[in-house]
Each structure stands twice: as C-alpha cells, then as structure tokens.
Scaffold this motif. Structure first.
Motif, PDB file in Angstrom:
ATOM      1  N   ALA A  18       0.881  -1.231  -0.111  1.00  0.00           N
ATOM      2  CA  ALA A  18      -0.066  -0.101  -0.187  1.00  0.00           C
ATOM      3  C   ALA A  18       0.942   1.334  -0.056  1.00  0.00           C
ATOM      4  O   ALA A  18       1.892   1.181   0.595  1.00  0.00           O
ATOM      5  N   ARG A  20      -0.743   4.417   0.309  1.00  0.00           N
ATOM      6  CA  ARG A  20      -1.860   5.163   0.840  1.00  0.00           C
ATOM      7  C   ARG A  20      -2.570   4.499   2.035  1.00  0.00           C
ATOM      8  O   ARG A  20      -2.903   3.347   1.764  1.00  0.00           O
ATOM      9  N   PRO A  21      -2.434   5.268   3.151  1.00  0.00           N
ATOM     10  CA  PRO A  21      -3.259   4.671   4.727  1.00  0.00           C
ATOM     11  C   PRO A  21      -4.657   4.734   4.238  1.00  0.00           C
ATOM     12  O   PRO A  21      -5.029   5.171   3.010  1.00  0.00           O
ATOM     13  N   ASP A  22      -5.249   3.880   5.159  1.00  0.00           N
ATOM     14  CA  ASP A  22      -6.840   3.749   4.980  1.00  0.00           C
ATOM     15  C   ASP A  22      -7.364   5.281   4.920  1.00  0.00           C
ATOM     16  O   ASP A  22      -7.059   6.160   5.753  1.00  0.00           O
ATOM     17  N   PRO A  23      -8.079   5.523   3.927  1.00  0.00           N
ATOM     18  CA  PRO A  23      -8.754   6.998   3.478  1.00  0.00           C
ATOM     19  C   PRO A  23      -9.820   7.278   4.103  1.00  0.00           C
ATOM     20  O   PRO A  23     -10.268   8.449   4.070  1.00  0.00           O
ATOM     21  N   THR A  24     -10.486   6.483   5.181  1.00  0.00           N
ATOM     22  CA  THR A  24     -11.585   6.781   5.983  1.00  0.00           C
ATOM     23  C   THR A  24     -11.524   8.054   6.384  1.00  0.00           C
ATOM     24  O   THR A  24     -12.425   8.641   6.357  1.00  0.00           O
ATOM     25  N   PHE A  56     -14.227   0.362   4.268  1.00  0.00           N
ATOM     26  CA  PHE A  56     -13.065   0.692   3.147  1.00  0.00           C
ATOM     27  C   PHE A  56     -11.703  -0.319   3.360  1.00  0.00           C
ATOM     28  O   PHE A  56     -11.498  -0.349   4.360  1.00  0.00           O
ATOM     29  N   HIS A  57     -11.525  -0.989   2.133  1.00  0.00           N
ATOM     30  CA  HIS A  57     -10.618  -1.973   2.298  1.00  0.00           C
ATOM     31  C   HIS A  57     -10.107  -2.099   0.948  1.00  0.00           C
ATOM     32  O   HIS A  57     -10.371  -1.570  -0.034  1.00  0.00           O
ATOM     33  N   ARG A  58      -8.657  -2.531   0.849  1.00  0.00           N
ATOM     34  CA  ARG A  58      -7.701  -2.810  -0.460  1.00  0.00           C
ATOM     35  C   ARG A  58      -8.362  -3.911  -1.393  1.00  0.00           C
ATOM     36  O   ARG A  58      -8.644  -4.602  -0.898  1.00  0.00           O
ATOM     37  N   TRP A  63      -8.708   1.567  -3.165  1.00  0.00           N
ATOM     38  CA  TRP A  63      -9.566   1.528  -1.945  1.00  0.00           C
ATOM     39  C   TRP A  63     -11.136   1.619  -2.448  1.00  0.00           C
ATOM     40  O   TRP A  63     -11.496   2.113  -3.049  1.00  0.00           O
ATOM     41  N   GLY A  65     -15.056   1.101  -0.682  1.00  0.00           N
ATOM     42  CA  GLY A  65     -16.077   1.105   0.346  1.00  0.00           C
ATOM     43  C   GLY A  65     -17.401   1.623  -0.014  1.00  0.00           C
ATOM     44  O   GLY A  65     -17.776   2.073  -1.238  1.00  0.00           O
ATOM     45  N   ASP A  80      -5.072   3.520  -4.600  1.00  0.00           N
ATOM     46  CA  ASP A  80      -3.958   3.070  -3.548  1.00  0.00           C
ATOM     47  C   ASP A  80      -2.371   3.018  -4.142  1.00  0.00           C
ATOM     48  O   ASP A  80      -1.709   3.940  -4.021  1.00  0.00           O
TER      49      ASP A  80
END
Length: 204
Positions: A18, A20-24, A56-58, A63, A65, A80
């Motif tokens: 990855a 990019r971290p979780d974009p949430t 949200f998941h890869r 990403w 969601g 991502d």
C-alpha cells in the motif's frame, strides 16, 4: 461521456505494498466540510444522517467502500497504488466487473481528497430513519457485491433504489461469507438498485 471496463482482482490476489493509508478519516473530513459549507440549507439533506465512510478495504491496488452522506449513499473507489488506478476525464465512466455484475463508476475529484470514482446507490436518502440503518445497508451492499449468487446484471449508473427495498435485506458485516448470508434477499437487494421494484433487468 466515455466508458471503460477495468477488472478488479480478489483481495487474495498479489498486490504491491500500500502507498496510501486507509482513506476513511480523509474522506469523512472532506465530505464533512462539504456538508458544513456547500450543502447547508439545501432541501434534499436528511438531518438524521451524517457523513460516514463504511467498510473501506484494499482491492487490486484500490480502496473500495461505501460513503454515506445526508444527501447520498455511493460505492466509492480511490487510488492506492498509482499504477493500479485508471485515470479518466472527470465525469466519464469506468465499469468494473464484480461477482454480482458490472457496475459503472463516475470519475470525480476533490482538491483535498484527490481522484475518486463513485457509483450511486441512493439519492436522496430520506428513507433512512437513522445512521444505524444506513450503515447496515452499506455493509449489506459490500457483502452482496462480492456474492456470485447475486446477479445485478450489466448496468449503467442506474436509478437509486428506494430504501424500503433495502430494509428487508440482511446487513452482515463485510467479512461475513456468502454462505452465512441470505443470497435471495441480497439478490433482490441489488436487483432493486437498478429497477426499484426488485425485478431482474434480464427478465424483461
């Protein structure tokens, strides 16, 4: 508007690390600001709902969601891994085949979020009485999307489904397997997304 079809691999497929971290948190911050500024005073807001990014998941370097807002609920894709993202002109469409069918996403951009693509589920969202109901529906969408027993058909952006149609659908968590969920209800759920009456487009 032009359309392109892009494959999505399974979560188990080999993916580069990855970038990019979780974009949430970023999604919720950007659309929360939109809610507090551009959307204020507009008549199609549901005051029972707030901005929430759900599940949200890869998947295949992207990403995926569901974004809930007081004015819509959309499937959402964000980049991502850069070379896994298909750049198209804003407003153009990109189609992705899922186990449940082919779904068309529209390309968009927010300066503080970057590029993203959305597929309309509900708009407006007055049928949802509370945030818990909206979140349960979002989780049901994500589960049904990857259930091969669900047949949404190959459709365009589609007519948003009345929330009453979704109310009868189960709302398992994203991790729930297809065997644990109720496939008939989920099939009706995604069929209703396109027609609003629960009928399969291929049956007409």
């Amino acid at each position: 508007m032009t359309a392109t079809t892009i494959p999505l691999a399974s979560p188990a497929a080999a993916m580069p690390p990855a970038t990019r971290p979780d974009p949430t948190p970023q999604i919720e911050r950007v659309f929360g600001h939109i809610h507090a500024t551009r959307m204020q005073g507009l008549p199609f807001l549901n005051p029972a709902l707030r901005v929430e990014a759900v599940g949200f998941h890869r998947r295949d370097g992207r990403w995926l969601g569901v974004l809930i807002t007081p004015w819509f609920m959309n499937l959402m894709l964000l980049p991502d891994v850069p070379n896994s993202w298909h750049h198209v002109r804003y407003g153009d469409s990109v189609s992705y085949p899922f186990p449940s069918g082919v779904f068309e996403f529209i390309s968009a951009r927010e300066p503080d979020l970057g590029d993203y693509q959305i597929c309309s589920l509900f708009s407006p969202v007055f049928e949802f009485a509370d945030q818990d109901g909206a979140r349960a529906t979002a989780l049901a969408v994500l589960t049904a999307l990857f259930d091969a027993n669900t047949h949404a058909g190959a459709e365009g952006p589609g007519t948003p489904m009345p929330a009453a149609q979704a109310a009868a659908a189960p709302a398992p968590a994203v991790e729930t397997s297809a065997a644990e969920a109720a496939p008939v209800s989920k099939r009706d759920f995604l069929r209703g997304r396109w027609r609003g009456d629960g009928a399969d487009p291929r049956d007409t």
